[in-house]
Write an enzyme that holds these catalytic residues in place. Structure first.
Site, PDB file in Angstrom:
ATOM      1  CB  CYS A 170      -0.909  -0.025   1.224  1.00  0.00           C
ATOM      2  SG  CYS A 170      -1.994   1.378   1.282  1.00  0.00           S
ATOM      3  N   GLY A 190       7.781   5.386   8.614  1.00  0.00           N
ATOM      4  CA  GLY A 190       8.098   5.488  10.040  1.00  0.00           C
ATOM      5  C   GLY A 190       7.539   4.323  10.834  1.00  0.00           C
ATOM      6  N   GLY A 191       6.246   4.101  10.724  1.00  0.00           N
ATOM      7  CA  GLY A 191       5.615   3.007  11.444  1.00  0.00           C
ATOM      8  C   GLY A 191       5.909   1.659  10.806  1.00  0.00           C
ATOM      9  CE1 TYR A 235       2.288  -8.251   6.436  1.00  0.00           C
ATOM     10  CE2 TYR A 235       2.415  -9.091   4.191  1.00  0.00           C
ATOM     11  CZ  TYR A 235       1.668  -8.639   5.266  1.00  0.00           C
ATOM     12  OH  TYR A 235       0.304  -8.580   5.155  1.00  0.00           O
ATOM     13  CB  ILE A 289      12.319   6.906  13.481  1.00  0.00           C
ATOM     14  CG1 ILE A 289      12.200   5.691  14.397  1.00  0.00           C
ATOM     15  CG2 ILE A 289      13.299   6.658  12.343  1.00  0.00           C
ATOM     16  CD1 ILE A 289      13.482   5.168  14.946  1.00  0.00           C
ATOM     17  CE1 TYR A 292       4.509  -6.762  11.277  1.00  0.00           C
ATOM     18  CE2 TYR A 292       2.791  -6.682   9.616  1.00  0.00           C
ATOM     19  CZ  TYR A 292       4.016  -6.276  10.084  1.00  0.00           C
ATOM     20  OH  TYR A 292       4.765  -5.382   9.369  1.00  0.00           O
ATOM     21  CG  ASN A 315       3.925  -2.590  11.488  1.00  0.00           C
ATOM     22  OD1 ASN A 315       4.041  -1.826  12.445  1.00  0.00           O
ATOM     23  ND2 ASN A 315       4.747  -2.582  10.468  1.00  0.00           N
ATOM     24  CE1 TYR A 316      -1.004  -5.322   8.477  1.00  0.00           C
ATOM     25  CE2 TYR A 316      -1.240  -7.699   8.641  1.00  0.00           C
ATOM     26  CZ  TYR A 316      -0.942  -6.577   7.904  1.00  0.00           C
ATOM     27  OH  TYR A 316      -0.596  -6.720   6.592  1.00  0.00           O
TER      28      TYR A 316
HETATM   29  C1  LIG Z   1      -3.760   0.127   3.744  1.00  0.00           C
HETATM   30  C2  LIG Z   1      -2.696  -0.540   4.577  1.00  0.00           C
HETATM   31  C3  LIG Z   1      -1.875  -1.514   4.014  1.00  0.00           C
HETATM   32  C4  LIG Z   1      -0.851  -2.098   4.763  1.00  0.00           C
HETATM   33  N1  LIG Z   1      -0.037  -3.028   4.184  1.00  0.00           N
HETATM   34  C5  LIG Z   1       0.992  -3.547   4.891  1.00  0.00           C
HETATM   35  C6  LIG Z   1       1.922  -4.458   4.283  1.00  0.00           C
HETATM   36  O1  LIG Z   1       1.802  -4.809   3.114  1.00  0.00           O
HETATM   37  N2  LIG Z   1       2.932  -4.936   5.043  1.00  0.00           N
HETATM   38  C7  LIG Z   1       3.085  -4.575   6.343  1.00  0.00           C
HETATM   39  O2  LIG Z   1       4.056  -5.033   6.977  1.00  0.00           O
HETATM   40  N3  LIG Z   1       2.246  -3.727   6.952  1.00  0.00           N
HETATM   41  C8  LIG Z   1       1.203  -3.202   6.251  1.00  0.00           C
HETATM   42  N4  LIG Z   1       0.322  -2.349   6.861  1.00  0.00           N
HETATM   43  C9  LIG Z   1       0.490  -2.068   8.283  1.00  0.00           C
HETATM   44  C10 LIG Z   1       1.443  -0.903   8.458  1.00  0.00           C
HETATM   45  O3  LIG Z   1       2.775  -1.382   8.426  1.00  0.00           O
HETATM   46  C11 LIG Z   1       1.172  -0.251   9.819  1.00  0.00           C
HETATM   47  O4  LIG Z   1      -0.135   0.276   9.823  1.00  0.00           O
HETATM   48  C12 LIG Z   1       2.179   0.819  10.162  1.00  0.00           C
HETATM   49  O5  LIG Z   1       2.082   1.076  11.549  1.00  0.00           O
HETATM   50  C13 LIG Z   1       1.950   2.095   9.372  1.00  0.00           C
HETATM   51  O6  LIG Z   1       2.878   3.076   9.745  1.00  0.00           O
HETATM   52  P1  LIG Z   1       2.506   4.633   9.590  1.00  0.00           P
HETATM   53  O7  LIG Z   1       3.726   5.411   9.929  1.00  0.00           O
HETATM   54  O8  LIG Z   1       1.865   4.831   8.261  1.00  0.00           O
HETATM   55  O9  LIG Z   1       1.311   4.763  10.642  1.00  0.00           O
HETATM   56  P2  LIG Z   1       1.127   5.571  12.010  1.00  0.00           P
HETATM   57  O10 LIG Z   1      -0.216   5.148  12.490  1.00  0.00           O
HETATM   58  O11 LIG Z   1       1.438   6.983  11.837  1.00  0.00           O
HETATM   59  O12 LIG Z   1       2.221   4.962  12.967  1.00  0.00           O
HETATM   60  C14 LIG Z   1       2.099   3.667  13.502  1.00  0.00           C
HETATM   61  C15 LIG Z   1       2.864   3.621  14.833  1.00  0.00           C
HETATM   62  O13 LIG Z   1       4.236   3.933  14.608  1.00  0.00           O
HETATM   63  C16 LIG Z   1       4.590   5.111  15.306  1.00  0.00           C
HETATM   64  N5  LIG Z   1       5.439   5.938  14.447  1.00  0.00           N
HETATM   65  C17 LIG Z   1       5.150   6.447  13.226  1.00  0.00           C
HETATM   66  N6  LIG Z   1       6.165   7.178  12.768  1.00  0.00           N
HETATM   67  C18 LIG Z   1       7.128   7.136  13.723  1.00  0.00           C
HETATM   68  C19 LIG Z   1       8.415   7.704  13.847  1.00  0.00           C
HETATM   69  N7  LIG Z   1       8.905   8.504  12.912  1.00  0.00           N
HETATM   70  N8  LIG Z   1       9.130   7.455  14.967  1.00  0.00           N
HETATM   71  C20 LIG Z   1       8.622   6.676  15.951  1.00  0.00           C
HETATM   72  N9  LIG Z   1       7.416   6.107  15.891  1.00  0.00           N
HETATM   73  C21 LIG Z   1       6.671   6.330  14.791  1.00  0.00           C
HETATM   74  C22 LIG Z   1       3.303   5.813  15.667  1.00  0.00           C
HETATM   75  O14 LIG Z   1       3.433   6.547  16.855  1.00  0.00           O
HETATM   76  C23 LIG Z   1       2.372   4.644  15.850  1.00  0.00           C
HETATM   77  O15 LIG Z   1       2.528   4.084  17.140  1.00  0.00           O
HETATM   78  C24 LIG Z   1      -0.701  -1.743   6.125  1.00  0.00           C
HETATM   79  C25 LIG Z   1      -1.544  -0.786   6.697  1.00  0.00           C
HETATM   80  C26 LIG Z   1      -2.527  -0.173   5.937  1.00  0.00           C
HETATM   81  C27 LIG Z   1      -3.415   0.860   6.570  1.00  0.00           C
END
Ligand SMILES: Cc1cc2nc3c(=O)[nH]c(=O)nc-3n(C[C@H](O)[C@H](O)[C@H](O)COP(=O)(O)OP(=O)(O)OC[C@H]3O[C@@H](n4cnc5c(N)ncnc54)[C@H](O)[C@@H]3O)c2cc1C
Ligand SMILES: *[C@@H]1O[C@H](CO)[C@@H](O)[C@H](O)[C@H]1NC(C)=O
Ligand SMILES: *[C@@H]1O[C@H](CO)[C@@H](O)[C@H](O)[C@H]1NC(C)=O
Ligand SMILES: *[C@@H]1O[C@H](CO)[C@@H](O)[C@H](O)[C@H]1NC(C)=O
Ligand SMILES: *[C@@H]1O[C@H](CO)[C@@H](O)[C@H](O)[C@H]1NC(C)=O
Length: 466
Positions: A141, A147-148, A155, A206, A400, A402-403
């Site tokens: 996606c 970051g997250g 993966y 980060i 996992y 991240n979910y």
């Molecule tokens: C549509 C969709 C598809 C996805 N597909 C996959 C996939 O194919 N593979 C996979 O592994 N995962 C996938 N995910 C899961 C995804 O990895 C997690 O939702 C991840 O947490 C997203 O990170 P973000 O920074 O966008 O989100 P955010 O919600 O902003 O952050 C998630 C967490 O990380 C923390 N965080 C964010 N940035 C930082 C930073 N700079 N320093 C410290 N902490 C930080 C936030 O505080 C929060 O706790 C998917 C999610 C969605 C919504």
């Protein structure tokens, strides 16, 4: 100039109403911290600013988070990279943030610094600008933030060949609770290990990741094959479970189960299995490989499309493969309400179990349920459990990080959370790595400043010693 978005996440117990004073105090504190406060006031949004909602909604991927019952940030700050002074002040460092949106530097030696607020789509786009034969092993996606994503492992379609995204991080810049900016050398290997899979929002902020790019062939192949119940879907998925993790590491075949109208039974729903595949090579190599590895699927040339790796990103994200500019768009089309859960299946689900899944999914009350089945194996079998945090393991089932699944348990809203309590979900996400993550947390953030529903708590005993 790239923009950074700092989002101040309030503890999840706070509500707007209760935090009006906090808000005032925070702004006062900010103005004290910055000699020239006026120069940054235009970057600061609080709920009273008319554009606060649009700035907030911009990064929301699931409309659930717009609901009134979900706490919102007290303050959103959107500095650009030119506001370097923000980075080193003691106030802003103490925030979970979305920093920098860009791929900062890419060298010919196949590495890149990626600012932590960049999306996967931006990273892919910038890589493709440099070379059609370089890639980064991350998710499908494009609007997901790096970051997250990397904080939780990450993966994607290349992970059977190259491991998780986090396995390909070679350096990082993090702001710790004391406002120090650390790199790999100054943070030490324990913290560097913990931030690559221990989950976001636990150890610090980060700022950027340095990633190792990987090689891909100039032409790769994708195919999507749909099979219904009448086309032996259950037998194929059953068979797939035994072989998909042993396929050539260049071949990634995941399965998506979705509900569709039955073509046989007017008005009835059935479940369709879709085999979604990426092969790092051309069609001529893929066809004999599939004939040998998974002949039951009857893959034919007409099912396959050869393209560049960057086009596969567009293909799997559902965009036309001709124009990659859409990867730079941070707005996700078709926002949907959803709830996601993950699990690790250790032994193949028997056919009768799959039939049960089919029955459940076909029922009217399982409206838009989708199930993704993702095979491991390949490079993932070579990486030891302590190298990464998303793992396969024995029962009870694992999840996992991240979910993020709050049904498994959450930190106490008030006060501290004990090791025992946190280990209920901690062990499901991290297995025995949980202990080491607690040790790192205790070392880097003993006061538990950085916390969320499921962040790693510091160990109480160690804390008392400090
Ligand atoms: C549509 C969709 C598809 C996805 N597909 C996959 C996939 O194919 N593979 C996979 O592994 N995962 C996938 N995910 C899961 C995804 O990895 C997690 O939702 C991840 O947490 C997203 O990170 P973000 O920074 O966008 O989100 P955010 O919600 O902003 O952050 C998630 C967490 O990380 C923390 N965080 C964010 N940035 C930082 C930073 N700079 N320093 C410290 N902490 C930080 C936030 O505080 C929060 O706790 C998917 C999610 C969605 C919504
Ligand atoms: C403060 O910042 C504003 C806007 O950037 C600028 O116009 C002004 O000159 C600055 N004042 C001082 C004292 O630096
Ligand atoms: C938000 O509102 C405050 C107070 O009215 C104002 O000072 C500030 O500049 C506004 N922020 C933005 C980004 O417009
Ligand atoms: C299934 O059929 C109904 C009408 O019988 C239709 O409204 C609906 O759009 C169809 N769903 C799909 C996914 O084709
Ligand atoms: C970005 O995507 C959104 C949602 O699909 C769309 O409305 C918008 O026009 C796109 N913006 C650009 C610049 O392409």
């Amino acid at each position: 100039m790239s923009t950074l978005i700092f989002v101040v996440f309030v503890a999840f117990s706070c509500s707007w109403a209760a935090s009006v004073d906090v808000h005032g105090a925070f702004l006062e504190c900010l103005s004290g911290e910055f000699r020239n406060y006026t120069s940054i006031s235009s970057l600061i949004y609080t709920p009273t600013n008319s554009s606060y909602s649009s700035i907030l909604e911009f990064s929301i991927r699931n409309p659930r988070f717009m609901s009134g019952s979900i706490p919102k940030p007290l303050v959103i700050i959107t500095p650009s990279t030119s506001h370097k002074s923000l980075m080193s002040s003691t106030v802003l460092e103490k925030m979970t943030c979305k920093s920098g949106l860009e791929v900062a530097a890419m060298t010919l030696r196949k590495t890149a610094w990626v600012e932590a607020g960049a999306t996967l789509g931006t990273l892919y786009y910038r890589i493709a600008e440099k070379s059609p034969t370089l890639a980064f092993p991350a998710g499908e996606c494009p609007t997901v933030g790096i970051g997250g994503y990397l904080s939780g492992g990450g993966y994607g379609g290349l992970f059977r060949k190259y491991g998780l995204g986090a396995d390909n991080v070679i350096d990082a810049r993090i702001i710790d609770v004391n406002g120090r900016i650390l790199d790999r050398e100054s943070m030490g290997e324990d913290l560097f290990w913990a931030i690559r899979g221990g989950g976001g929002g636990t150890f610090g902020v980060i700022l950027a990741w340095k990633v190792q790019l990987v090689d891909v062939p100039e032409r790769v192949t994708v195919f999507t094959i749909h099979r219904t119940l009448e086309q032996n879907a259950i037998q194929l998925v059953h068979r797939w479970q035994y072989i998909a993790h042993r396929f050539d590491p260049n071949l990634f075949v995941r399965v998506l189960l979705t509900k569709v109208n039955s073509s046989h039974d007017e008005g009835k729903m059935t479940v369709r299995a879709s085999f979604l595949s990426l092969f790092l090579g051309g069609i001529d190599t893929l066809l004999p490989l599939m004939q040998e590895s998974f002949p039951e699927l009857h893959l034919v040339r007409e099912d396959c499309i050869e393209m560049r790796w960057i086009q596969t990103v567009l293909y799997f994200a559902g965009f036309p493969i001709e124009s990659r500019e859409v990867l730079l768009n941070r707005t996700q089309p078709n926002l949907r309400y959803f709830k996601g859960k993950s699990d690790y299946v250790q032994t193949p689900i028997p056919e009768r179990g799959l039939k049960g899944i089919w029955r459940r999914l076909s029922q009217p009350n399982s409206a838009e349920t989708e199930i993704f089945l993702t095979p491991y194996g390949g490079r993932m079998d070579e990486i030891s459990e302590s190298a990464i945090h998303i793992l396969t393991g024995l029962s009870p089932r694992e999840a996992y990080v991240n979910y993020r699944d709050l049904d498994i348990g959450v930190n106490n809203i008030e006060g501290e959370t004990s090791y025992e309590q946190a280990s209920i979900w901690g062990m499901k996400y991290f297995k025995n790595n949980f202990d080491r993550l607690v040790q790192v947390k205790t070392m880097i953030d003993p006061s538990n400043f950085f916390k969320n529903e499921q962040s790693i708590p510091p160990s109480w005993i160690a804390k008392e010693e400090i």
